[in-house]
Design a protein around this motif. Sequence first.
Motif, short mmCIF file in Angstrom:
data_model
loop_
_atom_site.label_atom_id
_atom_site.label_comp_id
_atom_site.label_asym_id
_atom_site.label_seq_id
_atom_site.Cartn_x
_atom_site.Cartn_y
_atom_site.Cartn_z
N THR A 232 18.05 -124.98 -3.16
CA THR A 232 17.92 -123.54 -3.35
C THR A 232 17.80 -123.27 -4.83
O THR A 232 17.55 -124.17 -5.62
N THR A 233 17.95 -122.02 -5.22
CA THR A 233 18.01 -121.63 -6.62
C THR A 233 19.27 -120.78 -6.81
O THR A 233 19.87 -120.32 -5.83
N ALA A 234 19.65 -120.56 -8.04
CA ALA A 234 20.84 -119.74 -8.29
C ALA A 234 20.65 -118.33 -7.73
O ALA A 234 21.57 -117.76 -7.13
N VAL A 235 19.47 -117.77 -7.93
CA VAL A 235 19.20 -116.42 -7.44
C VAL A 235 19.23 -116.38 -5.91
O VAL A 235 19.81 -115.46 -5.31
N ARG A 236 18.62 -117.36 -5.27
CA ARG A 236 18.61 -117.39 -3.80
C ARG A 236 20.02 -117.58 -3.25
O ARG A 236 20.38 -117.01 -2.22
N PHE A 237 20.80 -118.41 -3.92
CA PHE A 237 22.19 -118.61 -3.51
C PHE A 237 22.96 -117.29 -3.60
O PHE A 237 23.73 -116.93 -2.70
N ALA A 238 22.76 -116.57 -4.69
CA ALA A 238 23.42 -115.28 -4.87
C ALA A 238 23.01 -114.31 -3.76
O ALA A 238 23.84 -113.54 -3.24
N GLN A 239 21.75 -114.33 -3.39
CA GLN A 239 21.27 -113.44 -2.35
C GLN A 239 21.77 -113.84 -0.96
O GLN A 239 22.26 -113.02 -0.19
N ASP A 240 21.65 -115.16 -0.67
CA ASP A 240 21.96 -115.62 0.68
C ASP A 240 23.46 -115.71 0.95
O ASP A 240 23.92 -115.40 2.06
N TYR A 241 24.23 -116.13 -0.04
CA TYR A 241 25.64 -116.37 0.19
C TYR A 241 26.52 -115.21 -0.24
O TYR A 241 27.57 -114.95 0.35
N LEU A 242 26.09 -114.50 -1.29
CA LEU A 242 26.91 -113.44 -1.84
C LEU A 242 26.34 -112.04 -1.59
O LEU A 242 26.98 -111.05 -1.95
N ALA A 243 25.16 -111.98 -0.99
CA ALA A 243 24.51 -110.69 -0.72
C ALA A 243 24.30 -109.90 -2.01
O ALA A 243 24.39 -108.67 -2.01
N LEU A 244 24.01 -110.61 -3.11
CA LEU A 244 23.73 -109.97 -4.40
C LEU A 244 22.24 -110.08 -4.69
O LEU A 244 21.62 -111.12 -4.44
N GLU A 245 21.69 -109.04 -5.23
CA GLU A 245 20.25 -109.01 -5.45
C GLU A 245 19.82 -109.86 -6.64
O GLU A 245 18.69 -110.31 -6.70
N ALA A 246 20.71 -110.05 -7.60
CA ALA A 246 20.36 -110.80 -8.80
C ALA A 246 21.63 -111.31 -9.47
O ALA A 246 22.75 -110.88 -9.12
N ILE A 247 21.45 -112.21 -10.43
CA ILE A 247 22.58 -112.70 -11.21
C ILE A 247 22.72 -111.82 -12.44
O ILE A 247 21.93 -111.90 -13.38
N ARG A 248 23.67 -110.95 -12.40
CA ARG A 248 23.92 -109.98 -13.47
C ARG A 248 25.34 -109.47 -13.29
O ARG A 248 25.98 -109.73 -12.27
N PRO A 249 25.86 -108.74 -14.27
CA PRO A 249 27.19 -108.17 -14.08
C PRO A 249 27.24 -107.27 -12.84
O PRO A 249 26.33 -106.48 -12.61
N LEU A 250 28.28 -107.41 -12.06
CA LEU A 250 28.40 -106.65 -10.82
C LEU A 250 28.92 -105.25 -11.09
O LEU A 250 29.70 -105.03 -12.02
N THR A 251 28.51 -104.30 -10.27
CA THR A 251 29.10 -102.97 -10.30
C THR A 251 30.46 -103.03 -9.60
O THR A 251 30.73 -103.95 -8.82
N PRO A 252 31.34 -102.07 -9.86
CA PRO A 252 32.62 -102.06 -9.15
C PRO A 252 32.47 -102.09 -7.63
O PRO A 252 33.22 -102.81 -6.96
N ASP B 265 37.64 -97.06 -16.78
CA ASP B 265 36.22 -97.20 -16.44
C ASP B 265 35.81 -96.03 -15.54
O ASP B 265 36.35 -95.86 -14.43
N PRO B 266 34.82 -95.21 -15.95
CA PRO B 266 34.41 -94.06 -15.13
C PRO B 266 33.96 -94.44 -13.73
O PRO B 266 34.21 -93.69 -12.77
N GLN B 267 33.27 -95.58 -13.60
CA GLN B 267 32.82 -96.00 -12.27
C GLN B 267 33.99 -96.34 -11.36
O GLN B 267 33.94 -96.08 -10.14
N VAL B 268 35.04 -96.91 -11.91
CA VAL B 268 36.21 -97.24 -11.10
C VAL B 268 37.00 -95.98 -10.81
O VAL B 268 37.50 -95.79 -9.69
N LEU B 269 37.10 -95.08 -11.77
CA LEU B 269 37.81 -93.82 -11.54
C LEU B 269 37.14 -92.98 -10.46
O LEU B 269 37.79 -92.19 -9.79
N ALA B 270 35.84 -93.15 -10.30
CA ALA B 270 35.10 -92.38 -9.30
C ALA B 270 35.31 -92.91 -7.88
O ALA B 270 34.94 -92.24 -6.91
N LEU B 271 35.91 -94.08 -7.74
CA LEU B 271 36.12 -94.67 -6.42
C LEU B 271 37.21 -93.93 -5.66
O LEU B 271 38.11 -93.34 -6.27
#
Length: 375
Positions: free
Chosen positions: A126-146, A330-336
């Motif tokens: 696989t690739t790192a990006v495909r692993f992130a998508q298939d196993y972690l349901a993440l669209e890309a390798i980047r900092p995650l949102t809260p 963090d405003p994004q966390v406070l909004a949760l």
Amino acid sequence: MMSKIMALPFIKGLDLCEQFFQEAVRPLLTHHFPNLRYAAGRLGGGSDVLGFDTPQSRDHDWGPRGTLFLAEAEFAELAPAISDMLKHELPFTFQGYPTHYGYHEDGTLNLQFTNERPLNHMIKLTTAVRFAQDYLALEAIRPLTPVEWLCLPSQILATVRYGRLFHDTLGQVTQLRQQLHWYPHDVWLYLLVGQWTRLGQEEVFVGRTGDVGDDLGSRIIASRQIRDLMRLAFLMEKQYAPYSKWFGSAFANLDCASQLILIFEQVWQASTWREREAALNEAYGFMAQWHNQLNLTEPLATEVDFFYERPYRIINCDQFTAALQQQITDPQVLALPRGLGNLDQLSDSTDILSKQNRFHHFKSLFDPGSSQLDS
């Protein structure tokens, strides 16, 4: 055939997989693809990834295996060629174990001896990006949102953090593991708020149920509180909790376990609700003192008191949720939605926590614009 496999000397799966890569897979890659840049490791599902495999684990989804991560630009061209090469050149056995796999009726893998090729190896490409998508349901390798953090079950995060990377000349898998090593500070605070909230919701019920003669209900709630105290301990030690099969085993490895287990045993052995309540309050007090030692908030009370005018004693978990919430910036966390927590704090359903294609369906729970759970 399985009895023959079970008779072999047992070796921990992570060690077996790393030796398999170093001694069997890597030399073949160096010979046939000398300029290949890749990563290799044992990440993802499996008891061996968390180090909890035993001789019994060898009956399914276990053996000399791993994942090769290729560069995205080279994947389409090289993945089939590498897989085919391994099918025809890997040894039939390694450390006595077959490198060929079949399937049980339920779709799980089982080791099978063979002397015919091509091998059905379990070196996943696989690739790192495909692993992130298939196993972690993440669209890309980047900092995650809260919200993305909250939708990732701790079991999944554990199998990325506690797995083993054998080799990485690409850097992307290393980067992904570093990003997922632990929650950002304010997300961590939010999860602590969520866990103290869960404890506070039922801390008085051990006494209330016992007081009306419902000893069974009191015992059930006490057990629920112990599990939530254990989850709080994982969070406070900054360790990902695995799912239920290995939850107790992983907890026993925490620094706090030797002291807390003694207290929990008092809860389990209590014959009256008052004894049970007193033992649980000892556990709450332990966690309260630990909280103060972390210096996340101003020191909070660690003594128990009566629940209003009623004859039940509690530590008042709400004081911890309020104090921790005040430290979030963090405003994004406070909004949760306040105190909601993550998927693990909302559900223990395996069908939710182990199905990657379902994680993203829960993002709307944490949307402050649509959630009705915000306080």
